[in-house]
Scaffold this motif. Structure first.
Motif, PDB file in Angstrom:
ATOM      1  N   GLY A  88     -60.765  30.050  82.213  1.00 16.91           N
ATOM      2  CA  GLY A  88     -61.874  30.304  83.261  1.00 16.91           C
ATOM      3  C   GLY A  88     -62.547  29.164  83.358  1.00 16.91           C
ATOM      4  O   GLY A  88     -63.917  29.288  83.491  1.00 16.91           O
ATOM      5  N   LYS A  98     -65.663  36.877  84.376  1.00 17.37           N
ATOM      6  CA  LYS A  98     -64.345  37.169  85.510  1.00 17.37           C
ATOM      7  C   LYS A  98     -63.313  36.269  85.453  1.00 17.37           C
ATOM      8  O   LYS A  98     -62.206  36.744  85.707  1.00 17.37           O
ATOM      9  CB  LYS A  98     -65.053  37.818  86.888  1.00 17.37           C
ATOM     10  CG  LYS A  98     -64.023  38.168  87.869  1.00 17.37           C
ATOM     11  CD  LYS A  98     -64.727  38.581  89.335  1.00 17.37           C
ATOM     12  CE  LYS A  98     -63.920  39.354  90.141  1.00 17.37           C
ATOM     13  NZ  LYS A  98     -64.544  39.544  91.492  1.00 17.37           N
ATOM     14  N   ALA A  99     -64.034  35.174  85.615  1.00 21.78           N
ATOM     15  CA  ALA A  99     -63.157  33.985  85.566  1.00 21.78           C
ATOM     16  C   ALA A  99     -62.080  33.848  84.412  1.00 21.78           C
ATOM     17  O   ALA A  99     -60.885  33.567  84.438  1.00 21.78           O
ATOM     18  CB  ALA A  99     -64.003  32.546  85.696  1.00 21.78           C
ATOM     19  N   ASN A 129     -59.452  36.496  85.032  1.00 19.98           N
ATOM     20  CA  ASN A 129     -58.354  36.206  85.845  1.00 19.98           C
ATOM     21  C   ASN A 129     -57.825  34.894  85.372  1.00 19.98           C
ATOM     22  O   ASN A 129     -56.465  34.912  86.065  1.00 19.98           O
ATOM     23  CB  ASN A 129     -59.072  35.561  87.171  1.00 19.98           C
ATOM     24  CG  ASN A 129     -59.853  36.876  87.928  1.00 19.98           C
ATOM     25  OD1 ASN A 129     -59.573  37.995  87.704  1.00 19.98           O
ATOM     26  ND2 ASN A 129     -60.904  36.251  88.833  1.00 19.98           N
ATOM     27  N   ASP A 130     -58.077  34.450  84.518  1.00 24.15           N
ATOM     28  CA  ASP A 130     -57.123  33.103  83.785  1.00 24.15           C
ATOM     29  C   ASP A 130     -56.263  33.807  82.784  1.00 24.15           C
ATOM     30  O   ASP A 130     -56.042  32.996  81.909  1.00 24.15           O
ATOM     31  CB  ASP A 130     -58.185  32.087  83.532  1.00 24.15           C
ATOM     32  CG  ASP A 130     -57.519  30.770  83.429  1.00 24.15           C
ATOM     33  OD1 ASP A 130     -56.483  30.452  84.059  1.00 24.15           O
ATOM     34  OD2 ASP A 130     -58.167  29.752  82.866  1.00 24.15           O
ATOM     35  N   TYR A 181     -67.656  42.950  83.304  1.00 25.43           N
ATOM     36  CA  TYR A 181     -66.382  42.796  83.726  1.00 25.43           C
ATOM     37  C   TYR A 181     -65.224  43.075  82.579  1.00 25.43           C
ATOM     38  O   TYR A 181     -64.474  43.703  82.784  1.00 25.43           O
ATOM     39  CB  TYR A 181     -66.146  41.511  84.351  1.00 25.43           C
ATOM     40  CG  TYR A 181     -66.738  41.148  85.867  1.00 25.43           C
ATOM     41  CD1 TYR A 181     -66.338  41.816  86.807  1.00 25.43           C
ATOM     42  CD2 TYR A 181     -67.729  40.627  86.011  1.00 25.43           C
ATOM     43  CE1 TYR A 181     -66.930  41.787  88.076  1.00 25.43           C
ATOM     44  CE2 TYR A 181     -68.537  40.136  87.215  1.00 25.43           C
ATOM     45  CZ  TYR A 181     -67.903  40.884  88.194  1.00 25.43           C
ATOM     46  OH  TYR A 181     -68.402  40.529  89.370  1.00 25.43           O
ATOM     47  N   LYS A 194     -62.522  46.288  81.453  1.00 25.94           N
ATOM     48  CA  LYS A 194     -61.065  46.110  80.835  1.00 25.94           C
ATOM     49  C   LYS A 194     -60.661  46.705  79.715  1.00 25.94           C
ATOM     50  O   LYS A 194     -59.510  47.105  79.352  1.00 25.94           O
ATOM     51  CB  LYS A 194     -60.844  44.760  81.063  1.00 25.94           C
ATOM     52  CG  LYS A 194     -60.894  44.024  82.566  1.00 25.94           C
ATOM     53  CD  LYS A 194     -59.628  44.584  83.441  1.00 25.94           C
ATOM     54  CE  LYS A 194     -59.570  43.750  84.589  1.00 25.94           C
ATOM     55  NZ  LYS A 194     -58.625  44.305  85.645  1.00 25.94           N
TER      56      LYS A 194
END
Length: 404
Positions: A71, A161-162, A165-166, A355, A359
């Motif tokens: 991220g 979030k980064a 996403n990573d 975030y 999850k």
């Protein structure tokens, strides 16, 4: 005042039991040095290069497997216990600073102009490093602990979030996720652990009102956007009082108003900016829609048009109820029966740990850093180093109790 590293093995202060095992007692002076070093070299969102390198070096010193560049500047340490298991949990600390100038005049104050650790992320990193050291010496747990050092929590940059996403949760399979934040105004070492809603979601909105400019002495020939925004501001304040349940919680604040360049000219455009804080996605979406509708219709009534822009912020931070109850029991077992504050209300501030909680189940804990502590985001704020061993012990006991 006695410093914590001089404490005897067992001390009870105002019902908070501070019983630090030898590994933590031994490392307290080092933890203070680490924290103050990080504080003196603050780095803002996605620029935490020196901070993340320092974290990685420490984890390697402790014999912990290190993964970097997740991220952006994120770091994940992987530590396995001395008993095999498929269980795995994640512990998260944020590490970025704020783009603001420090005014503490401390010997370790910021050496990077216009940047400051005014939210205590330097302390969050250090508490997790202290726990990493202790856990790596003992390994008295089953399964795997992922030590997550996250960039860019501040300013809507969404480092959580980064990292997701990573591949954070794809590459590091964990069952639950846990976070903490220091909390000024709350007694040192006490905890607030909300059952569900803990922190609000935050969105930014911008409204450009477009009219027809002209001479200030001849308003009949113009469509005045300044008058329109005045009515829009007033109309928006009715949304919370008339369009949602009185028992709901939301905050709508207009924080920017810009128009005009001269005293005798009616401008062509006027601008409003603000923020919406909400507690759930359904209400959030409804309120954003009403802001746009009311702005548009009010502007039309003044022969003006609008351009509406939403910059999505963080979603609400919602603890898993079962996880919250688990951690309350662990905290009471660790520090004493009266160390959890059950009366403290949630806040309309926002946090991108939300975030991660979307999850995986988990809980976000506020740790008191003292009733007289300077408030967060103040240029005079400094993290209370007396909280460092408390945080390290909490993380350690959380792991050992969740993964016996």
């Amino acid at each position: 005042m006695i410093k914590l590293f001089n404490l005897k093995p067992l001390i009870t202060t105002r019902k908070i039991i501070m019983n630090f095992e030898k590994n933590i007692q031994d490392i307290i002076p080092s933890m203070e040095k680490w924290r103050q070093k990080i504080h003196s070299k603050p780095e803002i969102a996605y620029e935490e290069f020196e901070t993340s390198e320092f974290i990685a070096e420490k984890l390697k010193e402790f014999g912990i497997e290190v993964h970097k560049g997740i991220g952006g500047t994120g770091v994940v340490g992987v530590l396995k216990g001395n008993r095999k298991s498929n269980k795995a949990i994640g512990l998260r600390a944020d590490m970025d600073a704020l783009p603001m100038s420090e005014k503490t005049n401390l010997k370790y104050s910021s050496k990077n102009p216009g940047k400051m650790h005014a939210c205590g992320h330097d302390g969050h990193v250090t508490m997790l490093l202290g726990a990493a050291y202790n856990l790596s010496r003992k390994k008295n747990f089953s399964g795997t602990v992922y030590l997550i050092f996250q960039p860019a929590e501040e300013g809507g940059k969404a480092g959580a979030k980064a990292m997701i996403n990573d591949g954070l949760f794809d590459n590091f399979k964990m069952d639950s996720i846990w976070g903490i934040h220091n909390w000024p105004g709350l007694e040192l070492g006490k905890a607030v652990i909300h059952d569900e809603f803990a922190m609000a979601g935050g969105d930014l909105f911008e409204i450009n009102v477009i009219g027809k400019g002209g001479h200030a002495a001849q308003p009949q020939d113009s469509n005045d956007p300044v008058v329109a925004i005045g009515f829009i501001i007033t109309a928006l304040q009715t949304i919370l009082s008339r369009k949602i349940d009185p028992f709901s919680n939301a905050v709508l604040s207009i924080t920017k108003v810009n128009a005009g360049t001269a005293f005798n000219v009616i401008p062509e455009k006027a601008y409003i900016g603000g923020t919406l804080r909400s507690t759930n996605d359904k209400e959030r979406n409804y309120l954003l829609k009403k802001i746009e509708e009311i702005s548009k219709n009010t502007a039309i009534s003044h022969n003006c048009e609008t351009e509406f822009k939403i910059t999505p912020g963080y979603p609400p931070t919602i603890n898993d109820k079962h996880c919250a109850e688990q951690v309350r029991k662990i905290f009471k077992k660790t520090f004493g029966e009266h160390t959890v504050d059950m009366e403290h209300s949630a806040t309309m501030g926002s946090e991108d740990f939300s975030y991660m909680l979307k999850k995986r189940p988990g809980a976000y804990v506020w740790l008191g850093c003292g009733e007289k502590s300077e408030k967060l985001h103040s240029p005079y704020y400094d993290f209370n180093d007396k909280l460092l061993p408390i945080g390290a012990k909490y993380w350690t006991n959380l792991v050992e109790n969740l993964m016996p």
